[in-house]
Design an enzyme around this catalytic site. Structure first.
Site, PDB file in Angstrom:
ATOM      1  N   ASP A   1      39.973 -23.616 -24.791  1.00 15.07           N
ATOM      2  CA  ASP A   1      40.177 -24.296 -23.513  1.00 15.07           C
ATOM      3  C   ASP A   1      39.666 -23.432 -22.369  1.00 15.07           C
ATOM      4  O   ASP A   1      40.386 -22.597 -21.843  1.00 15.07           O
ATOM      5  CB  ASP A   1      41.670 -24.578 -23.339  1.00 15.07           C
ATOM      6  CG  ASP A   1      41.997 -25.326 -22.075  1.00 15.07           C
ATOM      7  OD1 ASP A   1      41.110 -26.002 -21.531  1.00 15.07           O
ATOM      8  OD2 ASP A   1      43.145 -25.217 -21.606  1.00 15.07           O
TER       9      ASP A   1
ATOM     10  N   GLU B   1      39.880 -25.917 -12.745  1.00 15.74           N
ATOM     11  CA  GLU B   1      40.653 -26.962 -13.435  1.00 15.74           C
ATOM     12  C   GLU B   1      42.058 -26.488 -13.767  1.00 15.74           C
ATOM     13  O   GLU B   1      43.035 -27.216 -13.583  1.00 15.74           O
ATOM     14  CB  GLU B   1      39.921 -27.392 -14.708  1.00 15.74           C
ATOM     15  CG  GLU B   1      40.477 -28.670 -15.350  1.00 15.74           C
ATOM     16  CD  GLU B   1      41.673 -28.447 -16.254  1.00 15.74           C
ATOM     17  OE1 GLU B   1      42.413 -29.410 -16.518  1.00 15.74           O
ATOM     18  OE2 GLU B   1      41.885 -27.290 -16.703  1.00 15.74           O
ATOM     19  N   GLU B   2      42.181 -25.256 -14.252  1.00 16.43           N
ATOM     20  CA  GLU B   2      43.489 -24.755 -14.669  1.00 16.43           C
ATOM     21  C   GLU B   2      44.440 -24.558 -13.490  1.00 16.43           C
ATOM     22  O   GLU B   2      45.654 -24.636 -13.648  1.00 16.43           O
ATOM     23  CB  GLU B   2      43.337 -23.444 -15.436  1.00 16.43           C
ATOM     24  CG  GLU B   2      42.551 -23.552 -16.738  1.00 16.43           C
ATOM     25  CD  GLU B   2      43.241 -24.377 -17.814  1.00 16.43           C
ATOM     26  OE1 GLU B   2      44.309 -24.973 -17.530  1.00 16.43           O
ATOM     27  OE2 GLU B   2      42.710 -24.443 -18.924  1.00 16.43           O
TER      28      GLU B   2
ATOM     29  N   ASP C   1      36.905 -21.884 -15.988  1.00 13.82           N
ATOM     30  CA  ASP C   1      38.091 -21.105 -15.650  1.00 13.82           C
ATOM     31  C   ASP C   1      39.121 -21.228 -16.761  1.00 13.82           C
ATOM     32  O   ASP C   1      39.129 -22.209 -17.515  1.00 13.82           O
ATOM     33  CB  ASP C   1      38.672 -21.549 -14.305  1.00 13.82           C
ATOM     34  CG  ASP C   1      39.223 -22.965 -14.331  1.00 13.82           C
ATOM     35  OD1 ASP C   1      38.465 -23.872 -14.738  1.00 13.82           O
ATOM     36  OD2 ASP C   1      40.386 -23.168 -13.954  1.00 13.82           O
TER      37      ASP C   1
ATOM     38  N   HIS D   1      46.709 -22.343 -23.641  1.00 12.32           N
ATOM     39  CA  HIS D   1      47.649 -21.904 -22.609  1.00 12.32           C
ATOM     40  C   HIS D   1      48.689 -20.913 -23.135  1.00 12.32           C
ATOM     41  O   HIS D   1      49.486 -20.405 -22.354  1.00 12.32           O
ATOM     42  CB  HIS D   1      48.372 -23.082 -21.944  1.00 12.32           C
ATOM     43  CG  HIS D   1      47.479 -23.980 -21.160  1.00 12.32           C
ATOM     44  ND1 HIS D   1      47.963 -24.844 -20.192  1.00 12.32           N
ATOM     45  CD2 HIS D   1      46.140 -24.174 -21.177  1.00 12.32           C
ATOM     46  CE1 HIS D   1      46.964 -25.521 -19.667  1.00 12.32           C
ATOM     47  NE2 HIS D   1      45.842 -25.131 -20.248  1.00 12.32           N
TER      48      HIS D   1
ATOM     49  N   HIS E   1      34.983 -26.932 -18.191  1.00  8.28           N
ATOM     50  CA  HIS E   1      35.340 -25.975 -17.133  1.00  8.28           C
ATOM     51  C   HIS E   1      35.295 -24.566 -17.686  1.00  8.28           C
ATOM     52  O   HIS E   1      35.570 -24.331 -18.870  1.00  8.28           O
ATOM     53  CB  HIS E   1      36.706 -26.289 -16.512  1.00  8.28           C
ATOM     54  CG  HIS E   1      37.878 -26.213 -17.444  1.00  8.28           C
ATOM     55  ND1 HIS E   1      38.566 -25.043 -17.682  1.00  8.28           N
ATOM     56  CD2 HIS E   1      38.505 -27.167 -18.192  1.00  8.28           C
ATOM     57  CE1 HIS E   1      39.557 -25.269 -18.532  1.00  8.28           C
ATOM     58  NE2 HIS E   1      39.545 -26.551 -18.861  1.00  8.28           N
TER      59      HIS E   1
END
Length: 448
Positions: free
Chosen positions: A122, A153-154, A91, A419, A89
C-alpha cells in the site's frame, strides 16, 4: 500472446523487486511533523522518472491544493482506441512501532516467500504493478494512458480531490484503474465494487463546574465520564452490533463472502473473544453501518486523582455503507448521542468529516475486459468484493467523469497487513496482477 506476455512478466520480476526495494527505501510519509517532506518529493521524482522510462510523455509533478505533489503524465491513444487512467499513490503510512517490525520497515526484505516493508503493498506495490505491465507490453500499448500518482492519500488531506475538477479535461479517460485495493485472498481475482463512507463527530459531556473530590461528593455528583460511557454504549446492541436510532443497520452483502475464521486471523482477534454483531462477516463489514470510538479524553490511569470527572469527550467514527447518505447518517448519530445523554448532563456534539460511500457500476465493457483478463491469468472468474475503508477520491472521480468506468483493483490482500507493522506483499500476486493489467489493456482496446 498470453503465454508470451506471461513469460515477459516473469522475466521482469527481478526488475520489479529492485524497483520496489528502491521505492520502499524512501520514507515518503506525508506528515512533516514526523518525516521530512523532501522524502515525498524524492519518491515523486522517482515515480516520474520510472514512468517516463516506460514511454509516458510529459511526466511531471503538479502541486495540489494541500501542498503535496501528484505525478501526472500521458500517452496518446492509437487512432480510435480508448484511454485508461492509471491511479496509485506513493505516500505511505508511518511505520508505527518500529520495534514490532521483524525487519527494518524501510528496507525491502524477502522472507517466507513475501516481500516485507512499509508501502510494499500500500501502495508502492501497485506502482510497480503498473510499471511491470507497461514494460511487458513495451511499445505495443494498445490504448491511450493517463497517469495520476498522488502524494497525500494516507493523510486524507484531499489535495488530489481538489485538483481533479479544474483539470478534468487533461485527466479524462474511458476507464479509471484505481489501484489501491486488491484481491479477497491470494489467488482469488477480485475487484472492489463498494466502499463505505465515513463520518466523524466529537461529543463532549459536561456535568460539574470542576472535578470534585470523590470521597466528599461521589455518589450524588453526576460523573461526566460515566455519562459518556452510557452514551457510547447505547450505540451498540447486546451482540455488539451498531444500533443508531433512525439508521438502517440490517443490510446484506451479495458479493463474495469473508470466511469467519480467516477474518478472525486477519483481524488478530484473540482466542475466546467473540465477533460483534450478527449476520455474515461480509454483511457486517461491507453492507452495514459500523461505529467505532476512536478516542476518549478523560483523566489517565497514571496520575489520576480521587475526583469525580467534570468533563469527558470522545471522537466517534461511523462507517457508512452504499445506499446510505453520509450527512443523514451523521445527523442520526448526533441525534442519537444527544438523546442518550443521561441525568440532564450538558452535551455538545461537533460534526467533523462526512465522506460519502461508493458503489461501482460493473456492467460496462471495461469490467467485461477485466473479467476476461482475470479468467485467463487465474483460471477463475472475477469476484466482487466490498471494502470497509473509504477512498473519497472515488466519489470525486465518479462525479467529474460520470461516463467513465471506475475499477478498484491491485496487489493488496489481507495478509499484506497494510497500515500495520510487518506490511508485506506476495510477489506472485504482483506478477499475476501485472499480467491481468497488461491483458486488460489489450482486451479493452478491442471494445471500440
Amino acid at each position: 500472446m498470453t503465454d508470451e506476455l506471461s513469460l515477459r512478466i516473469t522475466e521482469l520480476m527481478p526488475r520489479a523487486q529492485a524497483d520496489l526495494a528502491e521505492l520502499v527505501a524512501i520514507p515518503s510519509v506525508a506528515d512533516p511533523r514526523q518525516y521530512p517532506p523532501e522524502k515525498c518529493r524524492e519518491a515523486a521524482e522517482w515515480v516520474a522518472a520510472a514512468f517516463t522510462e516506460v514511454g509516458l510523455r510529459d511526466v511531471h509533478l503538479e502541486e495540489t491544493p494541500d501542498g503535496s505533489h501528484a505525478v501526472i503524465g500521458h500517452r496518446p491513444p492509437p487512432p480510435g482506441a480508448p484511454t485508461v487512467l492509471l491511479y496509485c499513490h506513493y505516500d505511505v503510512q508511518p511505520p508505527l512501532d518500529e520495534a514490532a517490525w521483524t525487519s527494518p520497515p524501510f528496507e525491502l526484505t524477502d522472507r517466507d516467500g513475501r516481500w516485507f516493508g512499509r508501502g510494499a503493498a500500500d501502495c508502492k506495490g501497485n506502482i510497480v504493478m503498473h510499471l511491470t505491465a507497461l514494460r511487458a507490453l513495451g511499445d505495443d500499448v494498445p490504448v491511450g494512458l493517463k497517469l495520476v500518482v498522488e502524494g497525500s492519500e494516507e493523510q486524507g488531506t484531499g489535495g488530489l480531490g481538489e485538483y481533479v475538477p479544474p483539470h478534468a479535461g487533461e485527466l479524462h479517460a474511458d476507464a479509471l484503474l484505481i489501484c489501491d485495493t486488491g484481491n479477497a485472498a491470494v489467488g482469488v481475482p477480485t475487484v472492489t465494487t463498494s466502499l463505505r463512507g465515513v463520518v466523524t463527530v466529537v461529543v463532549t459531556v459536561r456535568a460539574l463546574k470542576g472535578d470534585m473530590h470523590s470521597g466528599m461528593f461521589g455518589g450524588p455528583a453526576p460523573d461526566a465520564l460515566a455519562a459518556l460511557i452510557r452514551m457510547l454504549d447505547s450505540l451498540r446492541d447486546a451482540d455488539g452490533g451498531t444500533r443508531i436510532d433512525g439508521l438502517d443497520c440490517a443490510g446484506t452483502w451479495s458479493g463474495v463472502g469473508y470466511d469467519e475464521a480467516r477474518f478472525r486471523s486477519d483481524a488478530g482477534v484473540l482466542d475466546g473473544v467473540r465477533l460483534t454483531g450478527s449476520g455474515t462477516v461480509a454483511d457486517r463489514l461491507w453492507a452495514r453501518p459500523a461505529v467505532t470510538v476512536l478516542g476518549i479524553d478523560c483523566p489517565p490511569v497514571v496520575g489520576s486523582a480521587a475526583a469525580v470527572p467534570a468533563v469527558a469527550r470522545a471522537r466517534v467514527s461511523l462507517r457508512v455503507p452504499p445506499g446510505t447518505d453520509a450527512r443523514a447518517a451523521q445527523d442520526a448519530l448526533v441525534a442519537h448521542l444527544e438523546a442518550a445523554a443521561p441525568w440532564g448532563v450538558r452535551t455538545e456534539v461537533e460534526r467533523q468529516s462526512a465522506g460519502s460511500p461508493f458503489r461501482a457500476d460493473t456492467g460496462g465493457p471495461a469490467y467485461a475486459a477485466l473479467d476476461r483478463a482475470m479468467r485467463e491469468v487465474y483460471g477463475k472468474p472475477m469476484s466482487l468484493l466490498g471494502q470497509g475503508g473509504s477512498i473519497p477520491l472515488c466519489n470525486v472521480l465518479a462525479t467529474v467523469f460520470p461516463e467513465a468506468e471506475l475499477i478498484l483493483m491491485g496487489v493488496e490482500e489481507p495478509r499484506c497487513l497494510i497500515h500495520a507493522p510487518n506490511e508485506s506483499l506476495d510477489p506472485g500476486e504482483l506478477r499475476d496482477m501485472a499480467h491481468v493489467e497488461a491483458l486488460f489493456l489489450r482486451h479493452f482496446a478491442n471494445t471500440r
